[in-house]
Design an enzyme around this catalytic site. Structure first.
Site, short mmCIF file in Angstrom:
data_model
loop_
_atom_site.label_atom_id
_atom_site.label_comp_id
_atom_site.label_asym_id
_atom_site.label_seq_id
_atom_site.Cartn_x
_atom_site.Cartn_y
_atom_site.Cartn_z
N GLU A 67 23.26 107.68 147.53
CA GLU A 67 23.65 108.98 148.10
C GLU A 67 22.61 109.55 149.07
OE1 GLU A 67 24.61 111.40 144.73
OE2 GLU A 67 26.25 110.10 144.13
N ASN B 283 24.48 102.57 147.86
CA ASN B 283 25.61 103.07 147.06
C ASN B 283 25.88 104.53 147.42
OD1 ASN B 283 27.41 102.55 144.75
ND2 ASN B 283 26.17 104.05 143.64
N HIS C 231 34.81 107.93 143.48
CA HIS C 231 35.19 109.03 142.59
C HIS C 231 36.34 109.78 143.26
CE1 HIS C 231 31.95 108.38 139.80
NE2 HIS C 231 31.05 108.44 140.76
N GLU D 75 31.90 102.88 140.95
CA GLU D 75 32.01 103.99 140.00
C GLU D 75 33.43 104.55 139.98
OE1 GLU D 75 28.87 106.90 140.42
OE2 GLU D 75 27.42 105.42 141.12
N ASP E 33 36.75 106.19 139.42
CA ASP E 33 37.55 107.02 138.50
C ASP E 33 38.44 107.90 139.36
OD1 ASP E 33 35.68 109.00 139.31
OD2 ASP E 33 34.71 109.11 137.36
O1 LIG Z 1 22.71 116.91 131.48
C1 LIG Z 1 22.64 115.65 132.07
C2 LIG Z 1 23.96 115.28 132.65
O2 LIG Z 1 24.31 116.14 133.71
C3 LIG Z 1 23.92 113.86 133.19
O3 LIG Z 1 25.18 113.52 133.66
C4 LIG Z 1 25.23 112.32 134.40
C5 LIG Z 1 25.19 112.63 135.88
O4 LIG Z 1 25.34 111.44 136.61
C6 LIG Z 1 26.56 110.72 136.34
O5 LIG Z 1 26.56 109.55 137.09
C7 LIG Z 1 26.61 109.76 138.50
C8 LIG Z 1 28.02 110.12 138.92
O6 LIG Z 1 28.28 109.86 140.27
C9 LIG Z 1 27.35 109.39 141.18
O7 LIG Z 1 27.03 110.50 141.89
C10 LIG Z 1 26.09 108.76 140.68
O8 LIG Z 1 25.80 107.55 141.36
C11 LIG Z 1 26.14 108.49 139.19
O9 LIG Z 1 24.86 108.14 138.70
C12 LIG Z 1 26.61 110.34 134.88
O10 LIG Z 1 27.84 109.71 134.60
C13 LIG Z 1 26.50 111.59 134.03
O11 LIG Z 1 26.44 111.22 132.65
O12 LIG Z 1 23.54 112.97 132.15
C14 LIG Z 1 22.25 113.23 131.59
C15 LIG Z 1 22.23 114.61 131.02
O13 LIG Z 1 20.93 114.91 130.56
#
Ligand SMILES: O[C@@H]1[C@@H](O)[C@H](O[C@@H]2CO[C@@H](O[C@@H]3CO[C@@H](O)[C@H](O)[C@H]3O)[C@H](O)[C@H]2O)OC[C@H]1O
Length: 397
Positions: A152, A193, A229, A259, A261
């Protein structure tokens, strides 16, 4: 008198597509992809049914740690490295025989304070970044299929995001990061990515600029990760994704959906779930149509552990399995894109009655799959006569 096992075999031969399920990964690999995979995270690995499905290599040939390899987890204070959580996921992948996508080395988010709020010069931040990359990549050397080296780096208009790395080092931080990763593990695939680069536009053009920048610097870059996403109903069309994949492939890199979804505004409805299924199908079909697209990873597989509800207020239901770990229509949509079709359309309760000479017990369950959806049945035996009943879901495609 008919033998119980004869009847079981007869049932299986009448319904081969139901008794020999083809999962997402099996289907993807059969069509020449390297994997179909899922992200996961450490807390949910204590959920035994969740873990069992995650470890089912018929569906998942690859996993990605959702958080465990990020900078705040691996180097929470400067030059003190912690691999406990990341190793749990890496060891799980190895035990299951699944590929590991490693995520991520340089990202503006989930940075420890010592990085995001540190006082840096060009030289000191380059040194800290290279030290981080060298340590982490060396620790996981030989275990990762790919690293998301930079995540990003772009704004929506394709300009550089004003991260601590860009502010302090300028765009050179990107090729420097890729070169450091390649030096630590020459064999791992190195990816850029990002999200919103899944169809043509300023941001996708920006990602192509980054790929060329790294190449011109003489550093290794192997792939681009399309996070994907998406939102139900706003997912880029298959043709928009297909032409975008071609533009990336023309730069000589491989591509992965990293990723995926597809979220919706809650509550979910049958109509939203049907549209979600076709959105998944179109996205997977786009990857299938390009030989440089190596695989697809969904960002966890069940709504039970999706990051969406806590990140996008009022939205969720983004994944192919619901919160009870039951498959949603999206699963069948993905399978269709992977070339798996099932001919059954029946909604009929099928009952077979016969006489068993041995074996068979009242209540013995029958299980199967149809178009990726579960079906169940039952066996009832009385006075040497067994009745086999199986009810197939009406969604069976
Ligand atoms: O409180 C935090 C919590 O906010 C954190 O959430 C993660 C945030 O990152 C997510 O992955 C990203 C989603 O989309 C793209 O932008 C990125 O490449 C990804 O890394 C992840 O799924 C969430 O779990 O988790 C830790 C907590 O302490």
């Amino acid at each position: 008198m008919v033998h119980f096992s004869t009847i079981a075999l007869a049932l299986a031969s009448v319904l081969p597509q139901l008794t020999q399920a083809t999962g997402l990964n099996t289907a993807a690999v059969a069509k020449g992809k390297l994997y179909f995979g899922s992200a996961t995270d450490n807390p949910e690995l204590t959920d035994a049914p969740y873990l069992a499905q995650l470890s089912n290599t018929d569906d998942f040939g690859q996993i990605t740690p959702g958080n465990a390899q990020k900078w705040d987890s691996t180097e929470p204070s400067q030059n003190t490295f912690s691999y406990t959580k990341g190793d749990v996921v890496a060891n799980l992948a190895a035990a299951n025989g699944q590929k590991l996508r490693c995520h991520t080395l340089v990202w503006h988010s989930q940075l420890p304070n010592w990085v995001s709020s540190g006082t840096w010069t060009n030289e000191t931040l380059i040194a800290a970044m290279k030290n981080h990359i060298t340590n982490v990549v060396t620790h996981y050397k030989g275990k990762c299929y790919a690293w998301d080296v930079a995540n990003e780096a772009l704004n929506e208009d394709g300009t550089y995001r004003n991260s601590i790395f860009y502010q302090t080092i300028g765009e050179a931080y990107l090729p420097i990061a890729f070169a450091a990763a390649a030096a630590a593990d020459p064999d791992v695939k190195l990816y850029y990515n990002d999200y919103n680069i899944e169809s043509a536009g300023s941001k996708a053009t920006g990602a192509q600029r980054i790929i060329k920048l790294v190449q011109q610097y003489g550093a290794k870059i192997d792939g681009v990760g399309l996070q994907a996403h998406f939102i139900v109903g706003s997912t880029p069309s298959q043709s928009a994704q297909t032409s975008n994949l071609a533009a990336f492939a023309a730069l000589g890199v491989e591509i992965a959906y990293t990723e995926l979804d597809i979220r919706m505004t809650l509550p979910s409805t049958d109509a939203l779930l049907a549209k979600q299924s076709s959105d998944y199908q179109n996205t997977v079909a786009a990857c299938m149509a390009n030989t440089k697209c190596v695989g697809i990873t969904i960002w966890d597989y069940t709504d039970k552990y999706s990051w969406v509800p806590s990140t996008f207020s009022g939205q969720g239901a983004a994944l192919p399995w619901d919160a009870n770990l039951a498959k949603k229509p999206a699963y069948a949509g993905i399978l269709t894109a992977l070339g798996v079709t099932s001919g059954t359309t029946t909604t009929t309760l099928v009952t077979t009655t016969t006489t068993a000479s041995s074996g068979g017990a009242t209540g013995a369950p029958l299980y199967g799959q149809c178009g990726g959806l579960n079906w169940t049945g039952s066996t009832t035996c009385a006075s040497g006569t067994c009745t086999y009943a199986s009810e197939w879901y009406s969604q069976c495609l």
